[in-house]
Write a protein that holds these residues in place. Structure first.
Motif, PDB file in Angstrom:
ATOM      1  N   CYS A  11      40.561  47.648  25.708  1.00 44.12           N
ATOM      2  CA  CYS A  11      41.482  47.878  26.828  1.00 44.12           C
ATOM      3  C   CYS A  11      40.987  48.946  27.796  1.00 44.12           C
ATOM      4  O   CYS A  11      41.564  49.132  28.867  1.00 44.12           O
ATOM      5  N   CYS A  55      46.637  45.049  17.323  1.00 44.73           N
ATOM      6  CA  CYS A  55      46.645  45.039  18.786  1.00 44.73           C
ATOM      7  C   CYS A  55      46.362  43.646  19.341  1.00 44.73           C
ATOM      8  O   CYS A  55      45.309  43.059  19.089  1.00 44.73           O
ATOM      9  N   LEU A  57      45.843  42.898  22.531  1.00 43.28           N
ATOM     10  CA  LEU A  57      44.789  42.940  23.542  1.00 43.28           C
ATOM     11  C   LEU A  57      43.417  42.811  22.880  1.00 43.28           C
ATOM     12  O   LEU A  57      42.546  42.072  23.359  1.00 43.28           O
ATOM     13  N   LYS A  58      43.235  43.530  21.804  1.00 42.21           N
ATOM     14  CA  LYS A  58      41.966  43.471  21.079  1.00 42.21           C
ATOM     15  C   LYS A  58      41.742  42.064  20.522  1.00 42.21           C
ATOM     16  O   LYS A  58      40.647  41.510  20.670  1.00 42.21           O
ATOM     17  N   CYS A  69      38.565  44.019  28.175  1.00 44.96           N
ATOM     18  CA  CYS A  69      39.597  43.234  28.863  1.00 44.96           C
ATOM     19  C   CYS A  69      39.256  43.012  30.337  1.00 44.96           C
ATOM     20  O   CYS A  69      39.595  41.966  30.896  1.00 44.96           O
ATOM     21  N   TYR A  80      48.548  43.087  29.211  1.00 46.05           N
ATOM     22  CA  TYR A  80      47.808  44.286  29.622  1.00 46.05           C
ATOM     23  C   TYR A  80      48.680  45.156  30.520  1.00 46.05           C
ATOM     24  O   TYR A  80      48.689  46.382  30.370  1.00 46.05           O
ATOM     25  N   PHE A  83      50.965  47.141  28.400  1.00 43.11           N
ATOM     26  CA  PHE A  83      50.217  48.236  27.764  1.00 43.11           C
ATOM     27  C   PHE A  83      50.003  49.368  28.769  1.00 43.11           C
ATOM     28  O   PHE A  83      50.301  50.528  28.496  1.00 43.11           O
ATOM     29  N   ARG A  84      49.487  49.027  29.933  1.00 37.57           N
ATOM     30  CA  ARG A  84      49.172  50.015  30.978  1.00 37.57           C
ATOM     31  C   ARG A  84      50.408  50.813  31.388  1.00 37.57           C
ATOM     32  O   ARG A  84      50.339  52.023  31.568  1.00 37.57           O
ATOM     33  N   HIS A  92      47.528  55.601  29.183  1.00 39.96           N
ATOM     34  CA  HIS A  92      47.185  54.190  29.365  1.00 39.96           C
ATOM     35  C   HIS A  92      46.989  53.854  30.847  1.00 39.96           C
ATOM     36  O   HIS A  92      46.251  52.919  31.175  1.00 39.96           O
ATOM     37  N   CYS A  95      43.403  53.525  31.973  1.00 45.46           N
ATOM     38  CA  CYS A  95      42.537  52.498  31.391  1.00 45.46           C
ATOM     39  C   CYS A  95      41.984  51.479  32.398  1.00 45.46           C
ATOM     40  O   CYS A  95      40.795  51.139  32.302  1.00 45.46           O
TER      41      CYS A  95
END
Length: 150
Positions: A11, A55, A57-58, A69, A80, A83-84, A92, A95
């Motif tokens: 990420c 996770c 995203l992972k 990502c 995402y 998450f951000r 975050h 990122c």
């Protein structure tokens, strides 16, 4: 695909500034209230806390064969963005910019810049993104404040 350091999360997060990662390096893990320890060797390692091991995203990036990502044609996707924008994790927000830096300078150079950013300017010990004060020498350092819980 080039091998990417465990501290470079898919990420764009720098795991080297995570309190769990730092505690793992210093003390074998972060102590919990029940006396056990949570240990982590970074996003790309086998030893992770449950929240990183699970996770999405992972998992998505790995499934697509991506190193980060930001390489995805769907970036930034809704997961995402969630998450951000998570208010309880203000770091975050950095990122997406980190992903751009990784794309332009490469992961190794970005890692070096993160090691410098998350190091006490006085004693050169690594610091967490939450620090505010170096745990080794007590000097004030940049960091994020933990938001108050509702």
């Amino acid at each position: 695909m080039e091998t990417v350091d465990n501290r470079a999360a898919y990420c764009g997060l720098f795991c080297g500034a995570c309190p769990v990662f730092l505690a793992t390096r210093a003390e074998g893990g972060l102590a919990t209230e029940d006396g056990s320890r949570i240990a982590c060797d970074g996003c790309r390692s086998e030893r992770l806390p449950s929240w990183c091991a699970e996770c999405g995203l992972k998992a998505c990036a790995k499934k697509k064969g991506l190193a980060f990502c930001g390489e995805c044609s769907d970036f930034p996707c809704d997961p995402y963005a969630g998450f951000r924008d998570a208010k309880e994790y203000p770091y975050h927000l950095d990122c997406p910019g980190y992903l751009k830096a990784i794309a332009s300078m490469g992961a190794a150079a970005w890692l070096s810049s993160m090691e410098e950013k998350y190091r006490c300017p006085r004693c050169a010990k690594p610091i967490s993104w939450w620090s505010g004060m170096c745990p080794s020498c007590g000097s004030p350092v940049p960091g994020y404040w933990k938001p108050a819980r509702d």
